[in-house]
Design a protein around this motif. Structure first.
Motif, mmCIF file in Angstrom:
data_model
loop_
_atom_site.group_PDB
_atom_site.id
_atom_site.type_symbol
_atom_site.label_atom_id
_atom_site.label_comp_id
_atom_site.label_asym_id
_atom_site.label_seq_id
_atom_site.Cartn_x
_atom_site.Cartn_y
_atom_site.Cartn_z
ATOM 1 N N ASP A 89 47.803 40.634 40.580
ATOM 2 C CA ASP A 89 47.260 41.586 41.546
ATOM 3 C C ASP A 89 45.745 41.504 41.696
ATOM 4 O O ASP A 89 45.142 42.369 42.329
ATOM 5 C CB ASP A 89 47.638 43.013 41.144
ATOM 6 C CG ASP A 89 49.126 43.244 41.182
ATOM 7 O OD1 ASP A 89 49.810 42.512 41.926
ATOM 8 O OD2 ASP A 89 49.604 44.149 40.481
ATOM 9 N N GLN A 90 45.122 40.487 41.131
ATOM 10 C CA GLN A 90 43.661 40.415 41.142
ATOM 11 C C GLN A 90 43.099 40.283 42.556
ATOM 12 O O GLN A 90 42.163 40.999 42.922
ATOM 13 C CB GLN A 90 43.206 39.246 40.278
ATOM 14 C CG GLN A 90 41.720 39.174 40.104
ATOM 15 C CD GLN A 90 41.322 38.053 39.147
ATOM 16 O OE1 GLN A 90 42.105 37.156 38.886
ATOM 17 N NE2 GLN A 90 40.112 38.120 38.669
ATOM 18 N N THR A 94 37.974 51.102 40.637
ATOM 19 C CA THR A 94 38.455 50.373 39.470
ATOM 20 C C THR A 94 39.161 51.296 38.485
ATOM 21 O O THR A 94 40.210 50.953 37.938
ATOM 22 C CB THR A 94 37.287 49.659 38.776
ATOM 23 O OG1 THR A 94 36.632 48.832 39.738
ATOM 24 C CG2 THR A 94 37.749 48.809 37.634
ATOM 25 N N VAL A 137 47.847 51.309 36.665
ATOM 26 C CA VAL A 137 48.580 50.161 36.116
ATOM 27 C C VAL A 137 48.952 50.408 34.662
ATOM 28 O O VAL A 137 50.087 50.173 34.242
ATOM 29 C CB VAL A 137 47.741 48.870 36.263
ATOM 30 C CG1 VAL A 137 48.325 47.741 35.432
ATOM 31 C CG2 VAL A 137 47.665 48.462 37.715
ATOM 32 N N TRP A 187 47.532 41.553 35.234
ATOM 33 C CA TRP A 187 46.180 41.524 35.796
ATOM 34 C C TRP A 187 45.964 40.308 36.683
ATOM 35 O O TRP A 187 45.203 40.375 37.646
ATOM 36 C CB TRP A 187 45.156 41.561 34.675
ATOM 37 C CG TRP A 187 45.367 42.701 33.753
ATOM 38 C CD1 TRP A 187 45.797 42.654 32.471
ATOM 39 C CD2 TRP A 187 45.190 44.095 34.040
ATOM 40 N NE1 TRP A 187 45.910 43.910 31.949
ATOM 41 C CE2 TRP A 187 45.535 44.818 32.885
ATOM 42 C CE3 TRP A 187 44.784 44.801 35.164
ATOM 43 C CZ2 TRP A 187 45.477 46.205 32.818
ATOM 44 C CZ3 TRP A 187 44.728 46.179 35.098
ATOM 45 C CH2 TRP A 187 45.068 46.864 33.941
ATOM 46 N N LYS A 188 46.615 39.201 36.429
ATOM 47 C CA LYS A 188 46.406 37.984 37.217
ATOM 48 C C LYS A 188 47.066 38.076 38.593
ATOM 49 O O LYS A 188 46.495 37.628 39.582
ATOM 50 C CB LYS A 188 46.973 36.758 36.474
ATOM 51 C CG LYS A 188 46.289 36.460 35.187
ATOM 52 C CD LYS A 188 45.070 35.621 35.428
ATOM 53 C CE LYS A 188 44.483 35.225 34.092
ATOM 54 N NZ LYS A 188 43.116 35.578 33.953
ATOM 55 N N MET A 214 48.790 42.217 27.188
ATOM 56 C CA MET A 214 47.801 42.437 28.246
ATOM 57 C C MET A 214 46.480 41.750 27.922
ATOM 58 O O MET A 214 45.856 41.138 28.800
ATOM 59 C CB MET A 214 47.563 43.929 28.453
ATOM 60 C CG MET A 214 48.589 44.625 29.262
ATOM 61 S SD MET A 214 48.068 46.329 29.553
ATOM 62 C CE MET A 214 49.491 46.977 30.354
ATOM 63 N N TYR A 229 42.706 52.233 39.706
ATOM 64 C CA TYR A 229 43.629 51.100 39.590
ATOM 65 C C TYR A 229 44.009 50.860 38.133
ATOM 66 O O TYR A 229 45.196 50.708 37.818
ATOM 67 C CB TYR A 229 42.980 49.846 40.181
ATOM 68 C CG TYR A 229 43.795 48.605 39.977
ATOM 69 C CD1 TYR A 229 44.931 48.363 40.742
ATOM 70 C CD2 TYR A 229 43.444 47.672 39.006
ATOM 71 C CE1 TYR A 229 45.699 47.228 40.539
ATOM 72 C CE2 TYR A 229 44.204 46.533 38.804
ATOM 73 C CZ TYR A 229 45.323 46.316 39.575
ATOM 74 O OH TYR A 229 46.086 45.199 39.369
ATOM 75 N N PHE A 230 43.030 50.831 37.253
ATOM 76 C CA PHE A 230 43.292 50.590 35.835
ATOM 77 C C PHE A 230 44.202 51.674 35.262
ATOM 78 O O PHE A 230 45.170 51.387 34.560
ATOM 79 C CB PHE A 230 41.972 50.530 35.065
ATOM 80 C CG PHE A 230 42.146 50.322 33.596
ATOM 81 C CD1 PHE A 230 42.430 49.066 33.089
ATOM 82 C CD2 PHE A 230 42.037 51.389 32.714
ATOM 83 C CE1 PHE A 230 42.606 48.867 31.728
ATOM 84 C CE2 PHE A 230 42.206 51.205 31.354
ATOM 85 C CZ PHE A 230 42.494 49.939 30.866
ATOM 86 N N SER A 242 54.073 42.102 30.219
ATOM 87 C CA SER A 242 52.705 42.584 30.455
ATOM 88 C C SER A 242 51.705 41.459 30.650
ATOM 89 O O SER A 242 50.559 41.721 30.985
ATOM 90 C CB SER A 242 52.238 43.438 29.275
ATOM 91 O OG SER A 242 53.028 44.574 29.144
ATOM 92 N N ILE A 248 44.717 38.794 30.039
ATOM 93 C CA ILE A 248 43.380 38.928 30.618
ATOM 94 C C ILE A 248 42.507 37.718 30.284
ATOM 95 O O ILE A 248 41.790 37.198 31.138
ATOM 96 C CB ILE A 248 42.712 40.233 30.131
ATOM 97 C CG1 ILE A 248 43.383 41.441 30.787
ATOM 98 C CG2 ILE A 248 41.227 40.238 30.421
ATOM 99 C CD1 ILE A 248 42.964 42.761 30.201
#
Length: 169
Positions: free
Chosen positions: A10-11, A25, A32, A7-8, A84, A28-29, A3, A88
């Motif tokens: 697919d940013q 947003t 995921v 986020w990195k 996660m 997407y959130f 995990s 982040i």
């Protein structure tokens, strides 16, 4: 640890697709997190519990088996959420791997497997007590022990060459 880079990686793609109006947003959130939680964090512990619970010879009770699976799922989701969060706040995937591994190792080491909670003279420091209280593995370990050994009675250690039957002397 899978995990950490979610986020990195697919940013850039997310920013481009959000700017062109493909999705927002929230969508997407939600996608995921639901994919990560359901596919990677819920289904594997269920398979693990179904296969191993009965093979190990734990309580032959469906309630205990389901409770064991729920504890495993919640622990897996907690570890994923922690990774996660580390992913982040970390500036790169390399630093996220180092920090995430360190946090998980400390959580596992303070999870109750190696610490003696019964001996008041064990010399535990305040820092170790804090780490033990912050460890999600500690609470999962205690919950699994309670699930299995709550009404188990008393255990006696009988060495190999000692008669386990009490004598009437």
């Amino acid at each position: 640890l899978s995990s950490l880079p979610i986020w990195k990686e697919d940013q850039i793609l997310f920013r481009r697709e959000r700017a062109s109006g493909v999705y927002g947003t929230n969508a997407y959130f939600t996608a995921v997190v639901l994919f990560d939680v359901i596919i990677l964090r819920v289904i594997p512990p269920i398979f693990f519990a179904v296969v191993t619970y009965w093979m190990v010879g734990l309580h032959a009770n469906i309630f205990n088996a389901v409770f064991c699976a729920v504890i495993l799922i919640m622990t897996n989701v907690a570890a994923s959420a922690l990774c996660m969060c580390v992913g982040i706040i970390s500036p790169s995937n390399a630093s996220a791997n180092v920090i995430g591994l360190l946090v998980l190792l400390v959580s596992i080491l303070c999870g109750g497997f190696l610490l003696n909670k019964q001996d008041p003279h064990s010399g535990g420091s305040v820092a170790v007590t804090w780490l033990e209280n912050l460890s999600f593995v500690n609470y999962a370990f205690e919950a699994l022990l309670i699930n299995e050994f709550l009404d188990a009675g008393t255990f006696y250690f009988t060495p190999k060459l000692v008669d386990s039957k009490p004598s009437d002397a």
